[in-house]
Design an enzyme around this catalytic site. Structure first.
Site, PDB file in Angstrom:
ATOM      1  N   ASP A   1     -55.633 -24.645  24.999  1.00  0.00           N
ATOM      2  CA  ASP A   1     -56.735 -25.272  24.242  1.00  0.00           C
ATOM      3  C   ASP A   1     -58.063 -24.863  24.869  1.00  0.00           C
ATOM      4  OD1 ASP A   1     -58.270 -26.831  22.558  1.00  0.00           O
ATOM      5  OD2 ASP A   1     -57.942 -28.680  23.680  1.00  0.00           O
TER       6      ASP A   1
ATOM      7  N   ASN B   1     -58.942 -20.253  37.320  1.00  0.00           N
ATOM      8  CA  ASN B   1     -59.272 -19.567  36.072  1.00  0.00           C
ATOM      9  C   ASN B   1     -57.942 -19.302  35.346  1.00  0.00           C
ATOM     10  OD1 ASN B   1     -59.688 -17.514  34.146  1.00  0.00           O
ATOM     11  ND2 ASN B   1     -61.450 -16.733  35.286  1.00  0.00           N
TER      12      ASN B   1
ATOM     13  N   CYS C   1     -60.974 -23.410  18.579  1.00  0.00           N
ATOM     14  CA  CYS C   1     -62.017 -24.234  17.956  1.00  0.00           C
ATOM     15  C   CYS C   1     -63.217 -23.365  17.582  1.00  0.00           C
ATOM     16  CB  CYS C   1     -62.440 -25.380  18.877  1.00  0.00           C
ATOM     17  SG  CYS C   1     -63.035 -24.847  20.475  1.00  0.00           S
TER      18      CYS C   1
ATOM     19  N   ASP D   1     -57.522 -26.142  35.023  1.00  0.00           N
ATOM     20  CA  ASP D   1     -58.900 -26.065  34.532  1.00  0.00           C
ATOM     21  C   ASP D   1     -59.745 -25.477  35.658  1.00  0.00           C
ATOM     22  OD1 ASP D   1     -60.371 -27.633  31.931  1.00  0.00           O
ATOM     23  OD2 ASP D   1     -61.705 -26.991  33.553  1.00  0.00           O
ATOM     24  N   SER D   2     -60.828 -24.772  35.295  1.00  0.00           N
ATOM     25  CA  SER D   2     -61.683 -24.201  36.338  1.00  0.00           C
ATOM     26  C   SER D   2     -62.698 -25.225  36.835  1.00  0.00           C
ATOM     27  CB  SER D   2     -62.400 -22.955  35.795  1.00  0.00           C
ATOM     28  OG  SER D   2     -63.060 -23.273  34.598  1.00  0.00           O
TER      29      SER D   2
ATOM     30  N   ARG E   1     -52.448 -34.291  20.141  1.00  0.00           N
ATOM     31  CA  ARG E   1     -51.866 -34.627  21.454  1.00  0.00           C
ATOM     32  C   ARG E   1     -50.601 -35.449  21.266  1.00  0.00           C
ATOM     33  NH1 ARG E   1     -57.708 -36.138  22.800  1.00  0.00           N
ATOM     34  NH2 ARG E   1     -58.516 -34.183  23.635  1.00  0.00           N
TER      35      ARG E   1
ATOM     36  N   PHE F   1     -56.560 -25.136  30.240  1.00  0.00           N
ATOM     37  CA  PHE F   1     -57.866 -25.661  29.815  1.00  0.00           C
ATOM     38  C   PHE F   1     -57.720 -27.172  29.580  1.00  0.00           C
ATOM     39  CE2 PHE F   1     -57.186 -21.350  28.178  1.00  0.00           C
ATOM     40  CZ  PHE F   1     -58.229 -20.649  28.748  1.00  0.00           C
TER      41      PHE F   1
END
Ligand code: SAH
Length: 390
Positions: free
Chosen positions: A294, A273, A334, A247-248, A211, A226
């Protein structure tokens, strides 16, 4: 004191010789006369010793290798002293950081994250579960932590026959620190964490250094996809980017809004979404100077690798299309089941399909307080590429 011994099959011995710290139950020729959670000594088929393991009497993994010597006089004390070494290795890390990273710290089944005055602990094996009180006492004496949360709501515990639960293991004696709202100051930001309902142990500390690096790399109008509670968004906004966070999850964005307000930062929120929003932005001609991708692990198992690869390609392709010429991308995966080469191949395909000239300028991984074991390549799960698109 001599330990009960666990004898390996020739296949198990071959696996152990390659250095992987996990012993599958199917690789055990003769189980030890031991209780789940005991230390056992591993015996190779030729009678030689293969080291000291923690033993589990349930689940696919029968034992996990530790760096302890078979000649130790007190295994309990020697195991606890590995905690001292792990904490000492984190000297100089920021106020929120990982203190113990399981196998890579020689403490299989133990994850400990520090959030300023609080610790969030996960005991994932019978061995660490049984020793929780001693481990926590040692951690508290080393760190002076006033609050300890047990985040044992992790599926792998079920394989070990352990209950899934979360609790405040040690409450603040003065009642001043609320584990659901711990304030940490780092990198010039005020960051609140909810250790009880936040994801993982309360947040994603593996991205900490990425970050900071992203905030130095990215400029202008930025889209943080995200975003969760805004790890990237807050750093970017503090560095002068105009940030839209997507973000959802409504609760994640509510937390992001709170954290932005705590820092006097203005961040635009989109509860959408990401797949749909990227498509809509493309249609509407919205363009950005910077994009962060991310996502959660899209390839959660070996069987899901192909579907996961398609999902990564889709967001990267759409992200690249939204970048202005010279725009910059920070893209992450990830998924332990997608290796570095596979991740870069995916980005290459996305770049080709987007007809963009994409230059990778930096390859990054999890922060150094999340060390990986070279003999267990799947522990190197976080891949991050910094790229520029023309
Ligand atoms: N970037 C974050 C961590 C992201 S975790 C950080 O730096 O801390 C993954 C996030 O993706 C979660 O918050 C989850 O709510 C969100 N998410 C998962 N699928 C999504 C989708 N299809 N669209 C938007 N958000 C999604």
């Amino acid at each position: 004191m001599s330990l009960p011994s666990l004898t390996l099959t020739p296949k198990g011995a071959a696996r152990l010789r390659k250095g992987h710290p996990w012993i599958y139950r199917s690789d055990v020729a003769a189980p030890p006369a031991a209780r789940g959670g005991d230390f056992v000594s591993v015996r190779l088929p030729d009678g030689r010793s293969g080291g000291v393991c923690t033993f589990s009497d349930q689940g696919q993994l029968a034992a996990r290798l530790t760096p302890l010597s078979v000649d130790a006089s007190d295994f309990e004390a020697a195991f606890l002293s590995l905690v001292d070494l792990a904490v000492a290795r984190r000297a100089g890390r920021p106020a929120a950081c990982r203190l113990v990273n399981g196998d890579a710290d020689g403490l299989p089944g133990l994850i400990v994250d520090r959030y300023g005055p609080a610790l969030s602990v996960q005991c994932l094996t019978q061995a660490t579960d049984r020793r929780r009180a001693a481990l926590v006492a040692r951690l508290r004496s080393l760190t002076g932590a006033r609050v300890v949360v047990a985040r044992d709501d992790v599926k792998v515990r079920a394989f070990e026959g352990l209950p899934l639960e979360k609790s405040v293991f040690v409450a603040d004696a003065e009642g001043a620190i609320d584990p659901a709202d711990v304030l940490v100051e780092m990198h010039g930001l005020r960051l609140r964490y909810d250790l009880l309902s936040g994801q993982k142990t309360g947040g994603f500390l593996d991205q900490t250094d990425n970050r900071v690096a992203a905030a130095a790399f990215l400029h202008g109008e930025a889209l943080d996809c995200f975003s969760y509670d805004g790890g990237f968004s807050l750093h970017l906004a503090a560095a002068g980017c105009r940030v839209t966070a997507v973000d959802s999850s409504g609760p994640a964005l509510a937390r992001l809004a709170q954290r932005a307000a705590d820092n006097g930062l203005d961040i635009t929120l989109a509860e959408e979404n990401v797949f749909d929003l990227l498509r809509a932005y493309e249609r509407d001609g919205r363009r950005f100077d910077a994009i962060v991708l991310d996502p959660p692990a899209f390839a959660k198992s070996r069987d899901a690798v192909e579907a996961g690869r398609r999902a990564y390609k889709e967001i990267n392709l759409r992200g690249l299309k939204l970048l202005r010429p010279g725009g910059r991308l920070v893209t992450c995966s990830c998924s332990a089941h997608m290796d570095r080469a596979g991740f870069e191949t995916m980005l290459a395909e996305a770049a080709a399909d987007a007809r963009r000239f994409v230059r990778v300028v930096e390859r990054r991984s999890a922060a150094p307080d999340h060390p990986t074991l070279v003999t267990a390549p799947e522990t190197d799960y976080l891949k991050v590429l910094f790229a520029e698109a023309h």
